[in-house]
Design a protein around this motif. Structure first.
Motif, PDB file in Angstrom:
ATOM      1  N   ARG A 421      -5.132   8.582  -8.230  1.00 34.54           N
ATOM      2  CA  ARG A 421      -4.285   7.520  -7.661  1.00 34.54           C
ATOM      3  C   ARG A 421      -5.026   6.668  -6.636  1.00 34.54           C
ATOM      4  O   ARG A 421      -4.951   5.433  -6.647  1.00 34.54           O
ATOM      5  CB  ARG A 421      -3.059   8.155  -7.010  1.00 34.54           C
ATOM      6  N   MET A 424      -7.259   3.823  -7.782  1.00 39.22           N
ATOM      7  CA  MET A 424      -6.707   2.640  -8.449  1.00 39.22           C
ATOM      8  C   MET A 424      -7.013   1.367  -7.663  1.00 39.22           C
ATOM      9  O   MET A 424      -7.177   0.292  -8.239  1.00 39.22           O
ATOM     10  CB  MET A 424      -5.204   2.801  -8.629  1.00 39.22           C
ATOM     11  N   ALA A 425      -7.101   1.481  -6.330  1.00 38.69           N
ATOM     12  CA  ALA A 425      -7.398   0.309  -5.508  1.00 38.69           C
ATOM     13  C   ALA A 425      -8.830  -0.183  -5.722  1.00 38.69           C
ATOM     14  O   ALA A 425      -9.144  -1.325  -5.386  1.00 38.69           O
ATOM     15  CB  ALA A 425      -7.169   0.635  -4.032  1.00 38.69           C
ATOM     16  N   TYR A 428      -8.540  -1.957  -9.524  1.00 40.70           N
ATOM     17  CA  TYR A 428      -7.738  -3.179  -9.667  1.00 40.70           C
ATOM     18  C   TYR A 428      -7.724  -3.961  -8.364  1.00 40.70           C
ATOM     19  O   TYR A 428      -7.726  -3.378  -7.271  1.00 40.70           O
ATOM     20  CB  TYR A 428      -6.294  -2.828 -10.062  1.00 40.70           C
ATOM     21  N   THR A 432      -3.264  -7.656  -8.783  1.00 37.67           N
ATOM     22  CA  THR A 432      -2.870  -6.870  -9.952  1.00 37.67           C
ATOM     23  C   THR A 432      -2.033  -5.667  -9.542  1.00 37.67           C
ATOM     24  O   THR A 432      -1.013  -5.357 -10.164  1.00 37.67           O
ATOM     25  CB  THR A 432      -4.111  -6.413 -10.736  1.00 37.67           C
ATOM     26  N   LEU A 433      -2.458  -4.985  -8.487  1.00 39.54           N
ATOM     27  CA  LEU A 433      -1.678  -3.845  -8.002  1.00 39.54           C
ATOM     28  C   LEU A 433      -0.310  -4.285  -7.500  1.00 39.54           C
ATOM     29  O   LEU A 433       0.686  -3.582  -7.689  1.00 39.54           O
ATOM     30  CB  LEU A 433      -2.440  -3.120  -6.895  1.00 39.54           C
ATOM     31  N   HIS A 437       3.345  -2.902  -8.648  1.00 42.89           N
ATOM     32  CA  HIS A 437       4.393  -2.461  -7.721  1.00 42.89           C
ATOM     33  C   HIS A 437       5.692  -3.232  -7.964  1.00 42.89           C
ATOM     34  O   HIS A 437       6.789  -2.665  -7.833  1.00 42.89           O
ATOM     35  CB  HIS A 437       3.926  -2.642  -6.279  1.00 42.89           C
ATOM     36  N   LEU A 455       0.389   4.873  -8.656  1.00 44.77           N
ATOM     37  CA  LEU A 455       0.069   3.706  -7.835  1.00 44.77           C
ATOM     38  C   LEU A 455      -0.241   4.101  -6.407  1.00 44.77           C
ATOM     39  O   LEU A 455       0.493   4.876  -5.791  1.00 44.77           O
ATOM     40  CB  LEU A 455       1.237   2.720  -7.832  1.00 44.77           C
ATOM     41  N   LEU A 458       1.254   0.249  -1.500  1.00 47.77           N
ATOM     42  CA  LEU A 458       1.063  -1.191  -1.524  1.00 47.77           C
ATOM     43  C   LEU A 458       0.515  -1.650  -0.174  1.00 47.77           C
ATOM     44  O   LEU A 458       1.068  -1.318   0.881  1.00 47.77           O
ATOM     45  CB  LEU A 458       2.399  -1.897  -1.817  1.00 47.77           C
TER      46      LEU A 458
END
Length: 462
Positions: A421, A424-425, A428, A432-433, A437, A455, A458
């Protein structure tokens, strides 16, 4: 965190004996194959979609999270409960509702075992293509949640490519339908493909219409040994350029082969191995086999075997099947991550992993689905050795960074869950993230479905 009494009373009435709060039930649903563990506050075993809707609505009203699970064979922690959550097992929603041979599809509930489905389809001369390593014991719902693949994905695609429609319950308790028993549609957003691979964070799938394929009449296997991974990757490119696509195209690196030789498997000295399965009719198979054999030839080829009967094919596959047990004999600890890179970058991935193995003084082996560039990187360590364990976990982020630097992605079939998880940052960009969200918010406005998975948090702008 204790559940509200009103919620317990509501769900006891809705689910009957499908509502469990005893320690044994909670413990049985506390982990998956990632070896992470968290006791849920309770376990729900719904039998109908209406019960799933009532469950979601009640939990939404009380702000209680829900974590769906199949058989718990996932490796990323996606099915591990969060504190104070209810684990939702679909074990009782395990019916094959219809096999529509004329439409070449099957309608199933999420708790159906992949292996049981294949057995039910065999008399019809059909099969469902996804074949993860846990195929006999994993559930269709789990396959849907993670977009599971397996060796056959090179020809047939992963789960997402073999589903025609879904019925699901969103985080608001609403029932939505997407797709159906047809193979072509251009009407609105493709919610079917969106929900597959979402790891239970958007909706709880309660029914799936699966696309089936005819069983091949004839099969054969080619086993080719190469001087190094570069030569093997060049052969993969030639094989994938053939008009007939291999049914399976597997790769093993030199460390894997050396490990097997040390365990008594009779293999030649080589830097890489490809296993290529061809399939077709009795009439077409010889031509496909000849084409694959020709494509496998080239610079760096050391040895090539061909098998057309079942026993001979099993002998050629014996080394691949022996690899996982051999890994377990080296060290009881294993981190198995499935990264994806472009096929042309396979040699760079293997070389990079070899450098990491040397830098961190670890045994790391690479094997997997070469036709998709989806390779499994296995970091082996002894959990009772604190220093070695720390080195293994320190090397893991470097594996992900390597895959991303080579133009790849974090997973081809295992999914993200908890284990990937936070990466992911890196995979993307923020926009995109943020879109992901926003989708999560639309399906699950209160964030009760599998919170904290897939995810990363945010990042808000200052």
């Amino acid at each position: 965190m204790p559940l509200p009494t009103a919620l317990i009373d509501t769900l006891s009435a809705v689910l009957g004996d499908g509502w469990r709060t005893d320690l044994d039930s909670r413990t049985a649903h506390a982990s998956d194959d990632s070896r992470r563990q968290q006791l849920p506050a309770a376990v729900a075993l719904p039998q109908t979609r209406q019960q799933v809707q009532a469950l979601v609505r009640a939990c939404r009203a009380h702000g209680v999270p829900l974590v769906a699970r199949g058989a718990g064979t996932g490796t990323t922690g996606a099915a591990v409960p969060v504190d104070g959550s209810i684990a939702v097992s679909f074990a009782r929603m395990n019916r094959i509702l219809d096999v529509r041979t004329a439409d070449r599809c099957a309608v199933v509930e999420p708790g159906v075992l992949n292996g049981a489905l294949q057995a039910a389809l065999a008399p019809h001369g059909l099969f469902w293509p996804p074949d993860p390593s846990s195929a006999d014991s994993c559930t269709v719902g789990g396959n849907l949640a993670t977009n599971a693949g397996g060796p056959r994905a090179v020809k047939y695609g992963a789960t997402r490519d073999n589903v025609l429609g879904l019925v699901a319950v969103t985080g608001t308790g609403d029932l939505i339908r997407a797709g159906g028993a047809y193979t072509k549609a251009s009407a609105g957003y493709d919610l079917t493909r969106l929900l597959i691979g979402s790891e239970g964070t958007l909706a709880l799938i309660v029914e799936a219409t699966l696309k089936l394929a005819p069983r091949p009449q004839a099969q054969a296997t080619v086993r080719a040994f190469y001087r190094d991974a570069t030569c093997a990757a060049a052969a993969v490119s030639r094989l994938m350029a053939q008009p007939a696509v291999p049914a399976v195209l597997e790769f093993m690196d030199g460390r894997s082969l050396g490990l097997l030789r040390r365990h008594g498997i009779d293999l030649p000295e080589a830097g890489a191995l490809l296993l290529i399965d061809a399939e077709g009719s009795d009439e077409t198979l010889p031509d496909a086999l000849a084409a694959f054999g020709h494509a496998a030839e080239g610079d760096g080829l050391l040895d090539l075997d061909v098998a057309t009967d079942g026993a001979a094919r099993e002998r050629l596959w014996a080394a691949r099947r022996a690899l996982s047990p051999a890994l377990r004999s080296i060290a009881p600890g294993k981190i198995n991550e499935d990264v994806v890179v472009p096929v042309s970058r396979i040699p760079d991935l293997v070389a990079g992993v070899e450098a990491l193995a040397d830098a961190y003084a670890l045994t790391i082996v690479v094997f997997g689905h070469a036709g998709n560039g989806n390779l499994h990187v296995n970091l082996l360590y002894h959990p009772d050795d604190a220093d070695e364990t720390a080195r293994a976990h320190a090397a893991l982020p470097r594996v992900f960074e390597l895959a991303l630097a080579l133009g790849g992605t974090l997973s081809g079939e295992h999914g993200i869950g908890l284990s990937k998880r936070d990466f992911m940052a890196r995979a993307y960009d923020p926009a995109t993230l943020a879109a992901m969200h926003a989708i999560k918010q639309a399906f699950d406005p209160d964030g009760i479905l599998n919170p904290g998975k897939l995810l990363p948090p945010l990042q808000t702008k200052c």
